[in-house]
Scaffold this motif. Sequence first.
Motif, short mmCIF file in Angstrom:
data_model
loop_
_atom_site.label_atom_id
_atom_site.label_comp_id
_atom_site.label_asym_id
_atom_site.label_seq_id
_atom_site.Cartn_x
_atom_site.Cartn_y
_atom_site.Cartn_z
N GLY A 45 137.09 -9.42 118.97
CA GLY A 45 138.48 -9.07 118.75
C GLY A 45 138.58 -7.70 118.12
N ILE A 46 139.30 -6.77 118.77
CA ILE A 46 139.43 -5.40 118.27
C ILE A 46 140.87 -4.94 118.48
CG2 ILE A 46 138.63 -3.01 118.44
CD1 ILE A 46 136.07 -3.98 119.66
N GLY A 47 141.50 -4.50 117.41
CA GLY A 47 142.81 -3.87 117.50
C GLY A 47 143.87 -4.71 118.20
N GLY A 48 143.86 -6.02 117.96
CA GLY A 48 144.87 -6.89 118.56
C GLY A 48 144.50 -7.39 119.94
N PHE A 49 143.38 -6.93 120.48
CA PHE A 49 142.90 -7.41 121.78
C PHE A 49 141.73 -8.38 121.55
CE2 PHE A 49 145.05 -3.52 122.97
CZ PHE A 49 145.70 -3.87 124.15
N TYR A 50 141.70 -9.42 122.38
CA TYR A 50 140.64 -10.42 122.30
C TYR A 50 139.93 -10.50 123.64
CZ TYR A 50 143.22 -11.74 118.13
OH TYR A 50 143.86 -11.72 116.92
N TYR A 51 138.61 -10.61 123.57
CA TYR A 51 137.79 -10.66 124.78
C TYR A 51 137.25 -12.08 124.93
CZ TYR A 51 138.51 -5.70 124.50
OH TYR A 51 139.11 -4.47 124.45
N ILE A 52 137.69 -12.73 126.00
CA ILE A 52 137.42 -14.15 126.22
C ILE A 52 136.35 -14.32 127.29
CG2 ILE A 52 138.47 -16.39 126.64
CD1 ILE A 52 139.83 -14.69 124.40
N LYS A 53 135.25 -14.97 126.91
CA LYS A 53 134.19 -15.26 127.86
C LYS A 53 134.53 -16.58 128.57
CE LYS A 53 129.16 -15.80 128.24
NZ LYS A 53 129.20 -17.00 129.10
N THR A 54 134.82 -16.50 129.85
CA THR A 54 135.07 -17.69 130.66
C THR A 54 133.79 -18.01 131.44
OG1 THR A 54 135.88 -16.48 132.60
CG2 THR A 54 137.49 -17.01 130.87
N GLU A 55 133.88 -18.95 132.32
CA GLU A 55 132.69 -19.34 133.10
C GLU A 55 132.17 -18.20 133.97
OE1 GLU A 55 131.26 -22.88 136.18
OE2 GLU A 55 133.30 -22.87 135.36
N ASN A 56 133.08 -17.34 134.43
CA ASN A 56 132.67 -16.33 135.42
C ASN A 56 132.83 -14.89 134.96
OD1 ASN A 56 132.12 -18.34 137.45
ND2 ASN A 56 134.33 -18.53 137.76
N GLU A 57 133.61 -14.66 133.90
CA GLU A 57 133.89 -13.27 133.53
C GLU A 57 134.35 -13.19 132.08
OE1 GLU A 57 137.28 -11.73 135.65
OE2 GLU A 57 138.29 -13.68 135.65
N VAL A 58 134.51 -11.94 131.61
CA VAL A 58 135.09 -11.68 130.31
C VAL A 58 136.48 -11.09 130.53
CG1 VAL A 58 134.93 -10.37 128.17
CG2 VAL A 58 132.86 -11.35 129.18
N VAL A 59 137.50 -11.72 129.93
CA VAL A 59 138.89 -11.32 130.16
C VAL A 59 139.48 -10.75 128.88
CG1 VAL A 59 141.18 -12.09 130.87
CG2 VAL A 59 139.13 -13.18 131.85
N GLU A 60 140.09 -9.57 128.97
CA GLU A 60 140.79 -8.98 127.83
C GLU A 60 142.17 -9.62 127.70
OE1 GLU A 60 140.93 -4.51 126.63
OE2 GLU A 60 142.79 -4.92 127.72
N CYS A 61 142.50 -10.10 126.50
CA CYS A 61 143.76 -10.82 126.30
C CYS A 61 144.48 -10.35 125.04
CB CYS A 61 143.50 -12.32 126.15
SG CYS A 61 142.86 -13.15 127.62
N LYS A 62 145.77 -10.55 125.04
CA LYS A 62 146.59 -10.46 123.83
C LYS A 62 146.96 -11.89 123.43
CE LYS A 62 148.57 -7.07 122.40
NZ LYS A 62 148.33 -6.14 121.27
#
Length: 289
Positions: free
Chosen positions: A8-25
């Motif tokens: 988590g950096i600067g209000g953004f969260y990086y989510i590791k799913t089964e197939n990829e990493v998704v940038e989220c708010k």
Amino acid sequence: MQGIIIKGIGGFYYIKTENEVVECKARGKFRYLETPPMVGDKVEISIAKGKGVIEKILPRTSELFRPQVANVTQAFVVFALKNPDLNFELLNKFLIQCEHKNITPVICFNKIDLVDEFEKEKIHETFKGTGYKIEYLNAKSGIGVNRLVSRLTDNITVLCGPSGAGKSTLLNKLLGKNHMETGSISEKIGRGKHTTRHSELIEVHSGLVVDTPGFSTLELNYIQKDELKNYFPEFNDFDTHCKFRGCIHYKEPGCKVREAVDNGKITKQRYDFYIKYLQEISERRNNRW
């Protein structure tokens, strides 16, 4: 879609799913509920027009706030034996925190090249009866690091301990590359420089490791007087045999824990810390308005 927050950096969260990493708010509702997402959280996300949003935080099995991370199952509690000198009080506070959060601690004593066998045995004896796993390392040269690798599998592991203990160096060895900048020890104050900028989950040997900032103080204001004894595992075999139910192992007659200390079955150093912290809790409560 479900995943786990790895950064988590600067209000953004990086989510590791089964197939990829998704940038989220995160949705604003989490701020109002005072439950902001944490690294380690398992979450449900939605993706619209290429943008990810955290919709739901799934129940946490554990929470740490210094370092801030959720769902940790194991802690490598890293302390240098020398340079800086070993702070037993701080180490015991880390262990209490692990016990309180139901996180399995592995005590990692680093810089073994700076002490002799007698000193090492004396330190080892301090934790007699606790059941804690203790590893001796020289993270810089890689000695003992391989013994930790097998402990990573199927765990979320946090490296915690004071600045200058060698956490950054140890993580670099576990990863097999220079993931983090490592700090030098200030000759003037004997403390490590803070080098890690944010918490992050890193996949290592079929497990996840939390890369966290070093820190040198730890407050445990949430611990209650009558529960403190529960976080000293060496007391367990004796506590139920005390004369009085609810014995806190201080001045009560017929206390089997104090008897075990007198007989050398529980180390006096750990017991003395227990009494000191028990008194601190009492004083804190008495000073409340």
